[in-house]
Structure formats: structure tokens, C-alpha cells
Design a protein around this motif. Structure first.
Motif, PDB file in Angstrom:
ATOM      1  N   GLN A 262       0.958  -1.204   0.100  1.00 15.34           N
ATOM      2  CA  GLN A 262      -0.053   0.108  -0.106  1.00 15.34           C
ATOM      3  C   GLN A 262       0.732   1.373   0.006  1.00 15.34           C
ATOM      4  OE1 GLN A 262      -3.134   0.057  -0.120  1.00 15.34           O
ATOM      5  NE2 GLN A 262      -4.236   1.540   0.800  1.00 15.34           N
ATOM      6  N   LEU A 263       0.665   2.050  -0.951  1.00 14.42           N
ATOM      7  CA  LEU A 263       1.677   3.188  -0.858  1.00 14.42           C
ATOM      8  C   LEU A 263       1.152   4.198  -0.113  1.00 14.42           C
ATOM      9  CD1 LEU A 263       1.862   3.866  -4.983  1.00 14.42           C
ATOM     10  CD2 LEU A 263       3.665   2.683  -3.517  1.00 14.42           C
ATOM     11  N   GLN A 264       1.951   5.126   0.161  1.00  8.05           N
ATOM     12  CA  GLN A 264       1.728   6.026   1.508  1.00  8.05           C
ATOM     13  C   GLN A 264       2.340   7.371   0.817  1.00  8.05           C
ATOM     14  OE1 GLN A 264       2.667   4.670   5.172  1.00  8.05           O
ATOM     15  NE2 GLN A 264       0.622   4.349   5.592  1.00  8.05           N
ATOM     16  N   LEU A 265       1.650   8.586   0.619  1.00  5.47           N
ATOM     17  CA  LEU A 265       2.355   9.661   0.383  1.00  5.47           C
ATOM     18  C   LEU A 265       2.462  10.767   1.238  1.00  5.47           C
ATOM     19  CD1 LEU A 265       1.174   8.019  -2.174  1.00  5.47           C
ATOM     20  CD2 LEU A 265       1.219  10.423  -3.455  1.00  5.47           C
ATOM     21  N   GLN A 266       3.536  11.552   1.621  1.00  6.80           N
ATOM     22  CA  GLN A 266       3.595  12.518   2.395  1.00  6.80           C
ATOM     23  C   GLN A 266       4.168  14.114   1.871  1.00  6.80           C
ATOM     24  OE1 GLN A 266       2.600  12.559   6.287  1.00  6.80           O
ATOM     25  NE2 GLN A 266       2.938  14.681   5.765  1.00  6.80           N
ATOM     26  N   GLU A 267       3.431  14.884   2.154  1.00  2.00           N
ATOM     27  CA  GLU A 267       3.741  16.203   1.435  1.00  2.00           C
ATOM     28  C   GLU A 267       4.977  16.920   2.642  1.00  2.00           C
ATOM     29  OE1 GLU A 267      -0.490  15.642   0.154  1.00  2.00           O
ATOM     30  OE2 GLU A 267       0.365  15.748   2.277  1.00  2.00           O
ATOM     31  N   SER A 268       5.556  17.783   2.274  1.00  2.00           N
ATOM     32  CA  SER A 268       6.356  18.407   3.279  1.00  2.00           C
ATOM     33  C   SER A 268       6.903  19.720   2.409  1.00  2.00           C
ATOM     34  CB  SER A 268       7.492  17.657   3.648  1.00  2.00           C
ATOM     35  OG  SER A 268       8.476  17.347   2.487  1.00  2.00           O
ATOM     36  N   GLY A 269       7.030  20.842   3.452  1.00  3.59           N
ATOM     37  CA  GLY A 269       7.763  22.098   3.004  1.00  3.59           C
ATOM     38  C   GLY A 269       7.046  23.212   3.760  1.00  3.59           C
ATOM     39  N   PRO A 270       7.608  24.550   3.505  1.00  2.11           N
ATOM     40  CA  PRO A 270       7.083  25.482   4.315  1.00  2.11           C
ATOM     41  C   PRO A 270       5.722  25.887   4.174  1.00  2.11           C
ATOM     42  CG  PRO A 270       9.029  26.120   2.905  1.00  2.11           C
ATOM     43  CD  PRO A 270       8.614  24.733   2.280  1.00  2.11           C
ATOM     44  N   GLY A 271       4.962  26.184   5.242  1.00  2.00           N
ATOM     45  CA  GLY A 271       3.517  26.427   5.290  1.00  2.00           C
ATOM     46  C   GLY A 271       3.405  28.057   5.385  1.00  2.00           C
ATOM     47  N   LEU A 272       4.161  28.908   5.334  1.00  2.56           N
ATOM     48  CA  LEU A 272       3.842  30.230   5.085  1.00  2.56           C
ATOM     49  C   LEU A 272       5.007  30.914   4.284  1.00  2.56           C
ATOM     50  CD1 LEU A 272       2.416  32.726   6.072  1.00  2.56           C
ATOM     51  CD2 LEU A 272       4.106  32.997   8.078  1.00  2.56           C
ATOM     52  N   LEU A 273       4.570  31.618   3.259  1.00  6.15           N
ATOM     53  CA  LEU A 273       5.305  32.429   2.203  1.00  6.15           C
ATOM     54  C   LEU A 273       4.919  33.752   2.008  1.00  6.15           C
ATOM     55  CD1 LEU A 273       5.288  29.636  -0.725  1.00  6.15           C
ATOM     56  CD2 LEU A 273       7.128  30.513   0.801  1.00  6.15           C
ATOM     57  N   LYS A 274       5.706  34.585   1.701  1.00  7.41           N
ATOM     58  CA  LYS A 274       5.334  35.981   1.227  1.00  7.41           C
ATOM     59  C   LYS A 274       5.178  36.179   0.042  1.00  7.41           C
ATOM     60  CE  LYS A 274       8.042  38.352   5.039  1.00  7.41           C
ATOM     61  NZ  LYS A 274       7.879  37.345   5.817  1.00  7.41           N
ATOM     62  N   PRO A 275       4.344  37.019  -0.646  1.00  7.65           N
ATOM     63  CA  PRO A 275       3.809  37.555  -1.779  1.00  7.65           C
ATOM     64  C   PRO A 275       5.420  37.452  -2.831  1.00  7.65           C
ATOM     65  CG  PRO A 275       2.582  38.630  -0.687  1.00  7.65           C
ATOM     66  CD  PRO A 275       3.581  38.110   0.288  1.00  7.65           C
ATOM     67  N   SER A 276       5.462  36.912  -3.896  1.00  9.42           N
ATOM     68  CA  SER A 276       6.491  37.133  -4.773  1.00  9.42           C
ATOM     69  C   SER A 276       7.556  36.021  -4.739  1.00  9.42           C
ATOM     70  CB  SER A 276       7.042  38.409  -5.113  1.00  9.42           C
ATOM     71  OG  SER A 276       8.131  38.392  -3.730  1.00  9.42           O
ATOM     72  N   GLU A 277       7.534  35.084  -3.368  1.00  8.05           N
ATOM     73  CA  GLU A 277       8.482  34.226  -3.175  1.00  8.05           C
ATOM     74  C   GLU A 277       8.004  32.792  -4.069  1.00  8.05           C
ATOM     75  OE1 GLU A 277      10.071  35.076   1.267  1.00  8.05           O
ATOM     76  OE2 GLU A 277       8.475  33.660   1.190  1.00  8.05           O
ATOM     77  N   THR A 278       8.719  31.928  -3.948  1.00 10.85           N
ATOM     78  CA  THR A 278       8.508  30.667  -4.661  1.00 10.85           C
ATOM     79  C   THR A 278       8.201  29.467  -3.678  1.00 10.85           C
ATOM     80  OG1 THR A 278      10.178  31.331  -6.289  1.00 10.85           O
ATOM     81  CG2 THR A 278       9.741  28.777  -6.043  1.00 10.85           C
ATOM     82  N   LEU A 279       7.019  28.887  -4.005  1.00 10.58           N
ATOM     83  CA  LEU A 279       6.489  27.713  -3.298  1.00 10.58           C
ATOM     84  C   LEU A 279       7.111  26.294  -3.595  1.00 10.58           C
ATOM     85  CD1 LEU A 279       2.955  27.088  -2.764  1.00 10.58           C
ATOM     86  CD2 LEU A 279       4.242  25.104  -3.536  1.00 10.58           C
ATOM     87  N   SER A 280       7.875  25.647  -2.501  1.00 13.76           N
ATOM     88  CA  SER A 280       8.519  24.446  -2.939  1.00 13.76           C
ATOM     89  C   SER A 280       8.110  23.417  -1.945  1.00 13.76           C
ATOM     90  CB  SER A 280      10.081  24.595  -2.609  1.00 13.76           C
ATOM     91  OG  SER A 280      10.559  25.912  -3.838  1.00 13.76           O
ATOM     92  N   LEU A 281       7.360  22.377  -2.586  1.00  4.72           N
ATOM     93  CA  LEU A 281       6.950  21.615  -1.797  1.00  4.72           C
ATOM     94  C   LEU A 281       7.625  19.918  -2.362  1.00  4.72           C
ATOM     95  CD1 LEU A 281       2.980  22.130  -1.455  1.00  4.72           C
ATOM     96  CD2 LEU A 281       4.989  22.425   0.261  1.00  4.72           C
ATOM     97  N   THR A 282       7.597  18.807  -1.539  1.00  8.99           N
ATOM     98  CA  THR A 282       8.110  17.715  -1.789  1.00  8.99           C
ATOM     99  C   THR A 282       7.011  16.489  -1.351  1.00  8.99           C
ATOM    100  OG1 THR A 282      10.442  18.571  -1.573  1.00  8.99           O
ATOM    101  CG2 THR A 282       9.963  15.997  -1.404  1.00  8.99           C
ATOM    102  N   CYS A 283       6.886  15.646  -2.105  1.00  8.55           N
ATOM    103  CA  CYS A 283       6.087  14.509  -1.568  1.00  8.55           C
ATOM    104  C   CYS A 283       7.043  13.234  -1.452  1.00  8.55           C
ATOM    105  CB  CYS A 283       4.906  14.320  -2.705  1.00  8.55           C
ATOM    106  SG  CYS A 283       3.809  13.001  -2.417  1.00  8.55           S
ATOM    107  N   THR A 284       7.080  12.728  -0.554  1.00  5.38           N
ATOM    108  CA  THR A 284       7.672  11.425  -0.410  1.00  5.38           C
ATOM    109  C   THR A 284       6.926  10.368  -0.386  1.00  5.38           C
ATOM    110  OG1 THR A 284       9.457  12.506   1.058  1.00  5.38           O
ATOM    111  CG2 THR A 284       9.288   9.893   1.235  1.00  5.38           C
ATOM    112  N   VAL A 285       7.002   9.235  -1.263  1.00  4.68           N
ATOM    113  CA  VAL A 285       6.234   8.092  -1.678  1.00  4.68           C
ATOM    114  C   VAL A 285       6.867   6.927  -0.828  1.00  4.68           C
ATOM    115  CG1 VAL A 285       5.434   6.443  -3.336  1.00  4.68           C
ATOM    116  CG2 VAL A 285       5.719   8.781  -3.823  1.00  4.68           C
TER     117      VAL A 285
END
Lengths: 109, 116
Positions: free
Chosen positions: B1-24
Motif C-alpha cells: 500500500q503506497l503512502q504519500l507525505q507532503e512536506s515544505g514551508p507553510g508560510l510564504l510572502k508574496p512573490s516568493e517561490t513555493l517548494s513542496l516535496t512528496c515522499t512516496v
């Protein structure tokens, strides 16, 4: 790109049958998938393909397609079926592009 | 059974870059023919597909976000990632990773808020 249209909300009496529809051109060439989402939870796949239920999904859930309209039917709705339901399909272009409908909130009275 | 988990910053300022990772976990990201995708849900709104990637590197993006989105995969870490540039308040949402198309397996979602 494709669009999928759903009614925003529908209500059903406990134990009765409700049908949720999803319209879009992509459904003429791709089956819809149906997701159930309860508040604060990730979506749960309930129906996919021609009419397949994910393991553990009660058989009161069924799916069908006619032309450009896909339907999810709950036969004998239970209180725990109250949720938002989203349809999804691949884009009519035939690629791996995905489109979601706007969702239907089902209230069980 | 696959499990997925997101991770990354929860708060950003306008104009910044959102970066998230999903670990399988529970299986190899490259041993199946799944496509791996990102979906988001703004507060009180519906689901929006952002894009998907195959472990071979083939990518598909929502045309409305394509100019700002990059999805990549790291098979050695069994992860795939999302980058969304020039964020605004309209990008505030819960971000989910899932096998998409398919949709059998989803992460729990992570809330990303864009605020000055």
C-alpha cells in the motif's frame, strides 16, 4: 482545455437514492473518476473506470456514463455519505492532463 | 500500500517561490506506471489539478499555471517535487500530492499560506 460541470449541492433523505451528475466533453472519450471528500480530509477515490469501486467502498456507490454526462449514484444514502463529491477525468486531448469538476455537496437529511 | 507525505514551508510572502516535496513510501516511485501529481484546494473551494510527472520525467501542467510551475522527480529519494514561482494570496491553499491520473493514493495535504 476541458471543463467538467457539477451541480453545487444536492440533498437526500436518509435511506433514499441520490444521483450526482458531471458534464463535459472529455467524458465522451474518458471515464470519470469520483472522489468523496469530508471536511479536513484528503479526497477518497470511490468510483473509477466503467464502474469500479475502490476496495472498501460500499456497493451502494455506483457510476455510469451516457454521452457527455457521468453519474454517481448512492442507493440508500447513509449519514456518513454526507460529503463533497468531485468528478475528474483526463482532458479530451488524450494526454495525461487532468480536470476536476467543481464539486457537489451532498447533504443527508 | 503506497503512502504519500507532503512536506515544505507553510508560510510564504508574496512573490516568493513555493517548494513542496512528496515522499512516496511502500513502493518505488519508478516501479509502477503511475503518474505523480499535485492538486490544490483553496479554502472553501474545489480541487484544482496543478500538474503531473512520470518517473521518466514526462510532465503535464495545468495551462492556467504552466508559466509558474515546475514538477520534478528524484527516483533515488522516491520523491517528487513542486515549485510554483511568484506566489500571491490566490495561491493560498491545501496542496495534495497523489498518483494522478489514478487517484488511488493521496497525501494528507499541507496548508500553504501566502501573506505579507
Amino acid at each position: 482545455s476541458s471543463e467538467l460541470t457539477q451541480d453545487p449541492a444536492v440533498s437526500v433523505a436518509l435511506g433514499q437514492t441520490v444521483r450526482i451528475t458531471c458534464q463535459g466533453d472529455s467524458l465522451r472519450s474518458h471515464y470519470a473518476s469520483w472522489y468523496q471528500q469530508k471536511p479536513g480530509q484528503a479526497p477518497l477515490l470511490v468510483i473509477y473506470g466503467e464502474n469500479y469501486r475502490l476496495s472498501g467502498i460500499p456497493d451502494r456507490f455506483s457510476g455510469s456514463t451516457s454521452g457527455n454526462t457521468a453519474s454517481l449514484t448512492i442507493t440508500g444514502a447513509q449519514a456518513e455519505d454526507e460529503a463533497a463529491y468531485y468528478c475528474s477525468s483526463r482532458d479530451s486531448s488524450g494526454s495525461q492532463l487532468v480536470v476536476f469538476g467543481g464539486g457537489t455537496k451532498v447533504t443527508v437529511l | 500500500q503506497l503512502q504519500l507525505q507532503e512536506s515544505g514551508p507553510g508560510l510564504l510572502k508574496p512573490s516568493e517561490t513555493l517548494s513542496l516535496t512528496c515522499t512516496v513510501s511502500g513502493g518505488s516511485i519508478s516501479s509502477t506506471n503511475y503518474f505523480w501529481g499535485w492538486i490544490r484546494q483553496a479554502p472553501g473551494k474545489g480541487l484544482e489539478w496543478i500538474g503531473s510527472i512520470h518517473y521518466s520525467g514526462s510532465t503535464y501542467y495545468n495551462s492556467s499555471l504552466k508559466s509558474r510551475v515546475t514538477i520534478s522527480v528524484d527516483t533515488s529519494k522516491n520523491q517528487f517535487s513542486l515549485k510554483l514561482t511568484s506566489v500571491t494570496a490566490a495561491d493560498t491553499a491545501v496542496y495534495f500530492c497523489a498518483n494522478m491520473p489514478g487517484g488511488d493514493f493521496w497525501g494528507q495535504g499541507t496548508l500553504v499560506t501566502v501573506s505579507s
